[in-house]
Design an enzyme around this catalytic site. Structure first.
Site, PDB file in Angstrom:
ATOM      1  N   ASP A   1      45.870 -29.352 -16.829  1.00  0.00           N
ATOM      2  CA  ASP A   1      44.616 -30.118 -16.940  1.00  0.00           C
ATOM      3  C   ASP A   1      44.155 -30.195 -18.391  1.00  0.00           C
ATOM      4  OD1 ASP A   1      44.687 -30.076 -14.184  1.00  0.00           O
ATOM      5  OD2 ASP A   1      42.921 -28.789 -13.938  1.00  0.00           O
TER       6      ASP A   1
ATOM      7  N   GLY B   1      36.585 -24.688 -16.081  1.00  0.00           N
ATOM      8  CA  GLY B   1      38.041 -24.640 -15.873  1.00  0.00           C
ATOM      9  C   GLY B   1      38.427 -24.737 -14.414  1.00  0.00           C
TER      10      GLY B   1
ATOM     11  N   THR C   1      35.191 -28.526 -11.012  1.00  0.00           N
ATOM     12  CA  THR C   1      36.650 -28.646 -10.868  1.00  0.00           C
ATOM     13  C   THR C   1      37.203 -27.430 -10.127  1.00  0.00           C
ATOM     14  OG1 THR C   1      36.709 -29.727 -13.021  1.00  0.00           O
ATOM     15  CG2 THR C   1      38.821 -28.995 -12.141  1.00  0.00           C
TER      16      THR C   1
ATOM     17  N   GLY D   1      36.410 -27.147  -4.645  1.00  0.00           N
ATOM     18  CA  GLY D   1      36.901 -27.537  -3.316  1.00  0.00           C
ATOM     19  C   GLY D   1      38.218 -26.843  -2.988  1.00  0.00           C
ATOM     20  N   ASP D   2      39.070 -26.682  -4.002  1.00  0.00           N
ATOM     21  CA  ASP D   2      40.353 -25.994  -3.789  1.00  0.00           C
ATOM     22  C   ASP D   2      40.102 -24.533  -3.417  1.00  0.00           C
ATOM     23  OD1 ASP D   2      41.647 -28.331  -4.587  1.00  0.00           O
ATOM     24  OD2 ASP D   2      41.664 -27.718  -6.690  1.00  0.00           O
TER      25      ASP D   2
ATOM     26  N   GLY E   1      26.518 -27.114   0.948  1.00  0.00           N
ATOM     27  CA  GLY E   1      27.346 -26.171   1.708  1.00  0.00           C
ATOM     28  C   GLY E   1      28.495 -26.842   2.420  1.00  0.00           C
TER      29      GLY E   1
ATOM     30  N   LYS F   1      45.832 -29.398  -7.531  1.00  0.00           N
ATOM     31  CA  LYS F   1      45.149 -28.940  -6.312  1.00  0.00           C
ATOM     32  C   LYS F   1      45.951 -27.879  -5.561  1.00  0.00           C
ATOM     33  CE  LYS F   1      42.738 -33.327  -5.869  1.00  0.00           C
ATOM     34  NZ  LYS F   1      41.628 -32.943  -6.729  1.00  0.00           N
TER      35      LYS F   1
HETATM   36  O1  RIB Z   1      40.928 -30.192  -7.608  1.00  0.00           O
HETATM   37  C1  RIB Z   1      40.977 -30.034  -8.990  1.00  0.00           C
HETATM   38  C2  RIB Z   1      42.335 -30.411  -9.512  1.00  0.00           C
HETATM   39  O2  RIB Z   1      42.551 -31.778  -9.276  1.00  0.00           O
HETATM   40  C3  RIB Z   1      42.514 -30.244 -10.998  1.00  0.00           C
HETATM   41  O3  RIB Z   1      42.943 -28.951 -11.363  1.00  0.00           O
HETATM   42  C4  RIB Z   1      43.492 -31.343 -11.349  1.00  0.00           C
HETATM   43  O4  RIB Z   1      44.747 -30.874 -11.730  1.00  0.00           O
HETATM   44  C5  RIB Z   1      43.594 -32.240 -10.114  1.00  0.00           C
HETATM   45  O5  RIB Z   1      44.757 -32.015  -9.439  1.00  0.00           O
END
Ligand code: RIB
Length: 306
Positions: A13, A288, A248, A251-252, A225, A40
């Site tokens: 990224d 980050g 960023t 959600g992951d 939430g 992700k």
């Molecule tokens: O969900 C965030 C991610 O989406 C970032 O790290 C980027 O690489 C994209 O894939």
């Protein structure tokens, strides 16, 4: 022995911080720039590892310095990277702008992620056979995602799909393989063609996905939430309030933290969502992608402080 397998993307990224997003045709000054391990799939594997789950990643990077950086980051979180291939294609990249409210906009260049194929999925059969759960997103070819979901279902494993970046729709055959589907409101609107501005609208849209065979829809709603919609209930769980610095990978981290509680045998949807909301809130409070993902004790401490 791994308990979860993540099949998906790895990106380097480039993150640019700005006061506000530029308008089309406008030139504005940035406040900073940084290079961070992301993607992700890799963010989800990293979060699972950092939260304490034995996890393996399946994907591809190039034979370049970016690929080395991404593998080092995952290995530092304890992720088994033996199924991440090195290909003669550059490592995937993402270009991210983050404004002063922590909101972001992301452009991805797939690179090696586009080479992850159903043949790579077949190689993960022994790994998946030991695991309880498969976590997927949509930054690798859709046919690969579908074949991984099919394999996991045939082995009796739980399938969690984070449908990002969201396409206009997903094949019914894939939706029917998802025990859990985790869109945000924007992705839910794109997937269903329905409005998702209110919680009630999100529930209606989620029910359309249940009707197509999804087991449970988990809608991540940022500062509001998460909303879980099952055939029996709709459950809205509020997150801890934090100052968003960079959303960023929040959600992951939510998806990974929820998966972790599932493989640990958590049977309360409410408790699993509280854990996932808390992990995601901590992630959003820091800059980050992988760098912002909390360790298990940080999540437990914030949960206990409520
Ligand atoms: O969900 C965030 C991610 O989406 C970032 O790290 C980027 O690489 C994209 O894939």
């Amino acid at each position: 022995m791994c308990k979860a397998v993540v099949v998906g993307s790895l990106n380097l990224d480039t993150s640019i911080t700005l006061e506000r997003m530029p308008q089309p045709g406008e030139t504005i000054a940035a406040q900073g720039i940084s290079l961070n391990p992301g993607g992700k799939g890799a963010n989800q594997a990293f979060a699972l590892g950092r939260l304490g789950c034995p996890v393996a990643m399946v994907g591809a990077v190039g034979r370049d310095a970016a690929g080395d950086t991404l593998l080092e980051s995952l290995q530092a979180a304890g992720v088994d990277c033996s199924c991440v291939a090195r290909r003669e294609v550059p490592t995937g990249q993402a270009f991210i702008t983050v404004d002063s409210a922590g909101e972001n906009a992301i452009i991805i260049l797939a690179g090696a992620n586009s080479t992850v194929s159903p043949a790579d999925v077949e190689k993960l059969r022994p790994l998946l056979a030991q695991a309880d759960c498969l976590v997927l997103q949509l930054e690798i070819p859709l046919e690969t995602v579908a074949s991984a979901a099919k394999l996991a279902r045939s082995l009796g494993k739980v399938v969690i799909l984070d449908p990002a970046p969201a396409p206009g729709s997903l094949p019914g055959e894939l939706l029917a393989l998802c025990d859990y589907l985790k869109p945000n409101e924007t992705e839910l609107a794109l997937l269903t063609g329905l409005p998702t501005a209110t919680v009630e609208q999100c529930e209606t849209a989620a029910r359309q996905l249940l009707a197509q065979g999804v087991g449970t829809v988990l809608v991540s709603l940022g500062a509001k939430g998460a909303l879980a919609v099952t055939p029996q209930e709709a459950l809205l769980v509020a997150p801890p309030q934090v100052k968003a610095v960079d959303t960023t990978s929040a959600g992951d981290c939510f998806t990974a933290a929820f998966a972790l509680r599932l493989v640990e045998g958590e049977t309360s949807l409410q408790a699993a969502l509280e854990f996932a909301n808390t992990a995601a809130a901590l992630t959003a409070s820091r800059p980050g992608a992988q760098a912002s993902i909390p360790a298990r004790d940080e999540v437990e401490a914030l949960l206990a402080a409520r």
